[in-house]
Design a protein around this motif. Structure first.
Motif, PDB file in Angstrom:
ATOM      1  N   ASN A 134       0.823  -1.216   0.000  1.00 38.58           N
ATOM      2  CA  ASN A 134       0.000   0.000   0.000  1.00 38.58           C
ATOM      3  C   ASN A 134       0.855   1.264   0.000  1.00 38.58           C
ATOM      4  N   ILE A 135       1.955   1.254   0.763  1.00 38.05           N
ATOM      5  CA  ILE A 135       2.841   2.415   0.795  1.00 38.05           C
ATOM      6  C   ILE A 135       3.523   2.597  -0.559  1.00 38.05           C
ATOM      7  N   ALA A 136       3.901   1.492  -1.196  1.00 29.65           N
ATOM      8  CA  ALA A 136       4.481   1.576  -2.540  1.00 29.65           C
ATOM      9  C   ALA A 136       3.499   2.250  -3.489  1.00 29.65           C
ATOM     10  N   CYS A 137       2.240   1.848  -3.413  1.00 37.89           N
ATOM     11  CA  CYS A 137       1.218   2.432  -4.286  1.00 37.89           C
ATOM     12  C   CYS A 137       1.069   3.928  -4.028  1.00 37.89           C
ATOM     13  N   LYS A 138       1.018   4.323  -2.775  1.00 34.33           N
ATOM     14  CA  LYS A 138       0.856   5.739  -2.423  1.00 34.33           C
ATOM     15  C   LYS A 138       2.007   6.591  -2.956  1.00 34.33           C
ATOM     16  N   ASN A 139       3.180   5.953  -3.099  1.00 34.36           N
ATOM     17  CA  ASN A 139       4.355   6.659  -3.607  1.00 34.36           C
ATOM     18  C   ASN A 139       4.609   6.383  -5.087  1.00 34.36           C
ATOM     19  N   SER A 140       3.583   5.848  -5.774  1.00 33.19           N
ATOM     20  CA  SER A 140       3.661   5.564  -7.223  1.00 33.19           C
ATOM     21  C   SER A 140       4.830   4.656  -7.569  1.00 33.19           C
ATOM     22  N   LEU A 141       5.067   3.648  -6.709  1.00 29.00           N
ATOM     23  CA  LEU A 141       6.155   2.702  -6.935  1.00 29.00           C
ATOM     24  C   LEU A 141       5.571   1.353  -7.339  1.00 29.00           C
ATOM     25  N   GLY A 181       5.914  -2.745  -8.762  1.00 29.48           N
ATOM     26  CA  GLY A 181       6.741  -3.941  -8.687  1.00 29.48           C
ATOM     27  C   GLY A 181       6.475  -4.800  -7.477  1.00 29.48           C
ATOM     28  N   PHE A 182       5.739  -4.236  -6.486  1.00 31.92           N
ATOM     29  CA  PHE A 182       5.474  -4.991  -5.262  1.00 31.92           C
ATOM     30  C   PHE A 182       4.011  -5.432  -5.169  1.00 31.92           C
ATOM     31  N   GLU A 183       3.239  -5.191  -6.215  1.00 27.14           N
ATOM     32  CA  GLU A 183       1.813  -5.508  -6.172  1.00 27.14           C
ATOM     33  C   GLU A 183       1.567  -6.990  -5.907  1.00 27.14           C
ATOM     34  N   PHE A 184       2.430  -7.854  -6.424  1.00 23.60           N
ATOM     35  CA  PHE A 184       2.232  -9.298  -6.284  1.00 23.60           C
ATOM     36  C   PHE A 184       2.131  -9.731  -4.824  1.00 23.60           C
ATOM     37  N   ALA A 185       2.733  -8.969  -3.917  1.00 24.65           N
ATOM     38  CA  ALA A 185       2.804  -9.364  -2.513  1.00 24.65           C
ATOM     39  C   ALA A 185       1.647  -8.834  -1.676  1.00 24.65           C
ATOM     40  N   CYS A 186       0.716  -8.115  -2.297  1.00 20.54           N
ATOM     41  CA  CYS A 186      -0.325  -7.424  -1.533  1.00 20.54           C
ATOM     42  C   CYS A 186      -1.188  -8.367  -0.709  1.00 20.54           C
ATOM     43  N   GLY A 187      -1.344  -9.612  -1.172  1.00 24.68           N
ATOM     44  CA  GLY A 187      -2.224 -10.532  -0.457  1.00 24.68           C
ATOM     45  C   GLY A 187      -1.508 -11.637   0.291  1.00 24.68           C
ATOM     46  N   VAL A 218      19.181 -14.171  10.597  1.00 24.90           N
ATOM     47  CA  VAL A 218      17.980 -13.463  11.048  1.00 24.90           C
ATOM     48  C   VAL A 218      17.902 -12.131  10.302  1.00 24.90           C
ATOM     49  N   VAL A 219      16.772 -11.860   9.663  1.00 26.29           N
ATOM     50  CA  VAL A 219      16.586 -10.611   8.926  1.00 26.29           C
ATOM     51  C   VAL A 219      16.310  -9.468   9.898  1.00 26.29           C
ATOM     52  N   ILE A 220      17.020  -8.353   9.709  1.00 23.46           N
ATOM     53  CA  ILE A 220      16.771  -7.135  10.485  1.00 23.46           C
ATOM     54  C   ILE A 220      15.918  -6.169   9.668  1.00 23.46           C
ATOM     55  N   ASP A 221      16.354  -5.875   8.461  1.00 24.92           N
ATOM     56  CA  ASP A 221      15.536  -5.066   7.550  1.00 24.92           C
ATOM     57  C   ASP A 221      15.989  -5.334   6.120  1.00 24.92           C
ATOM     58  N   CYS A 222      15.306  -4.713   5.186  1.00 23.46           N
ATOM     59  CA  CYS A 222      15.710  -4.885   3.790  1.00 23.46           C
ATOM     60  C   CYS A 222      15.354  -3.645   2.984  1.00 23.46           C
ATOM     61  N   ASP A 223      16.086  -3.446   1.904  1.00 22.11           N
ATOM     62  CA  ASP A 223      15.804  -2.389   0.933  1.00 22.11           C
ATOM     63  C   ASP A 223      15.146  -3.027  -0.281  1.00 22.11           C
ATOM     64  N   ILE A 224      13.992  -2.480  -0.662  1.00 17.33           N
ATOM     65  CA  ILE A 224      13.206  -2.982  -1.785  1.00 17.33           C
ATOM     66  C   ILE A 224      13.309  -1.970  -2.920  1.00 17.33           C
ATOM     67  N   LEU A 225      13.822  -2.410  -4.049  1.00 20.30           N
ATOM     68  CA  LEU A 225      14.057  -1.530  -5.194  1.00 20.30           C
ATOM     69  C   LEU A 225      12.899  -1.669  -6.185  1.00 20.30           C
ATOM     70  N   LEU A 226      12.164  -0.565  -6.385  1.00 21.04           N
ATOM     71  CA  LEU A 226      10.987  -0.576  -7.251  1.00 21.04           C
ATOM     72  C   LEU A 226      11.131   0.441  -8.377  1.00 21.04           C
ATOM     73  N   LYS A 236      -2.752   2.678 -12.084  1.00 24.75           N
ATOM     74  CA  LYS A 236      -2.494   1.348 -12.634  1.00 24.75           C
ATOM     75  C   LYS A 236      -2.012   0.400 -11.537  1.00 24.75           C
ATOM     76  N   ILE A 237      -1.148   0.917 -10.657  1.00 28.05           N
ATOM     77  CA  ILE A 237      -0.654   0.097  -9.540  1.00 28.05           C
ATOM     78  C   ILE A 237      -1.815  -0.335  -8.650  1.00 28.05           C
ATOM     79  N   GLN A 238      -2.722   0.595  -8.360  1.00 29.67           N
ATOM     80  CA  GLN A 238      -3.887   0.274  -7.534  1.00 29.67           C
ATOM     81  C   GLN A 238      -4.803  -0.732  -8.239  1.00 29.67           C
ATOM     82  N   GLU A 239      -4.931  -0.605  -9.548  1.00 29.12           N
ATOM     83  CA  GLU A 239      -5.729  -1.572 -10.316  1.00 29.12           C
ATOM     84  C   GLU A 239      -5.146  -2.983 -10.181  1.00 29.12           C
TER      85      GLU A 239
END
Length: 308
Positions: A114-121, A123-129, A188-196, A203-206
């Motif tokens: 959702n944050i990616a969508c709000k920022n017009s990014l 590539g992460f739509e597949f993970a929404c569900g 153990v994962v602490i954080d990650c950077d996601i490149l979009l 279109k992202i919201q669609e």
């Protein structure tokens, strides 16, 4: 309580809130399957400082531990978990800088989407569900709808079993089908950077809406489950093999093969892990008898059996 645990709790109270340290906490309340006995201690770090400080103490004192995100993709046995469960659901900060999203390990995939969508990014739509957190998703290279974490991860900050902290870049993640170097080496994962990529917000919201509708139509969201139980066998689909073994809607005690998607086992009402694990064995046996295919688990089974 074991004396060493008392000393650990005394140490943790120096920087964790009292309400973020729980004793004999039922895992049922923290898994999407609503199944599992109690853990010895559960803690809820809220910041990177709290998380790293807690982990280093736990590792230094050689306590057994388990990292918990949203509690999806796991089956906790009825005897519960010995040791410390580090619950990351409050360690969930998400920040955006240009086309890179930084997400702490406990951030939910739907929130990142959702944050990616709000920022017009895009590539992460597949993970929404996908019902999980980024830490678990990166560890197992989770995916859906032809997308997976390997497509979007730039780098991951991890801690090893000795408490060392370092970054792993995409090209060194050894991404495979539901597999990474993080999983293999138990980092153990602490954080990650996601490149979009920048894209059209509408279109992202669609795309998000489309994936959400498809998920709601195909997956049994009205019952507790752990998600897809089995990995996809090469050349087959697990759900189709199970359906063709006449197991759609098959009930074993309080667990059931979903009649909506045969790749899911659902908790009909008050199922325990014993019910589910017995049903898993029935499914694996039937599929092998019919098709000579050995189904491999995608869900993780953790904890101990309940003493009689």
């Amino acid at each position: 309580m074991h004396g060493n645990y008392e000393r650990l709790i005394y140490f943790l109270k120096n920087f964790l809130k009292d309400e973020n340290i729980k004793i004999s906490e039922s895992m049922k309340k923290h898994t999407t399957f609503n199944i599992g006995g109690p853990c010895d201690i559960m803690i809820f770090p809220e910041s990177e400082y709290e998380f790293i400080k807690s982990m280093k103490e736990i590792i230094d004192k050689k306590f057994p531990y388990f990292i918990l995100g949203s509690g999806s993709n796991i089956i906790v046995k009825d005897g519960g978990i010995r040791g410390i469960v580090i619950n990351l659901t409050k360690f969930n900060k998400i920040s955006v800088k240009e086309n890179i999203i930084n997400a702490k390990a406990g951030a939910k995939l739907c929130d990142i989407s959702n944050i990616a969508c709000k920022n017009s990014l895009s590539g992460f739509e597949f993970a929404c569900g996908i019902p999980g957190t980024i830490g678990g998703a990166v560890t197992m290279n989770a995916g859906a709808y032809d997308g997976e974490m390997s497509h979007v991860i730039h780098k991951v900050k991890v801690m090893d079993y000795e408490g060392n902290i370092f970054d792993i870049y995409n090209e060194n993640m050894d991404f495979g089908y539901r597999s990474t170097v993080i999983m293999k080496k138990k980092y153990v994962v602490i954080d990650c950077d996601i490149l979009l990529q920048f894209g059209d917000k509408n279109k992202i919201q669609e795309n998000i809406n489309d994936f959400t509708i498809r998920r709601n139509l195909k997956q049994p969201l009205d019952y507790p489950s752990a998600g897809s139980v089995f990995k996809r066998p090469e050349g087959y689909f697990a759900g189709k093999l199970i359906e063709d073994s006449d197991l759609r809607g098959y009930i074993h005690k309080n667990a059931m093969v979903s009649d909506k998607h045969c790749g899911f086992i659902v908790n009909r009402s008050c199922a325990n892990s014993k019910d589910v694990l017995e049903l898993i064995d029935i499914i694996k046996r039937k599929v092998y008898e019919n098709f000579k295919v050995e189904l491999e688990l995608e869900v993780r089974i953790i904890g101990e059996d309940k003493e009689n």
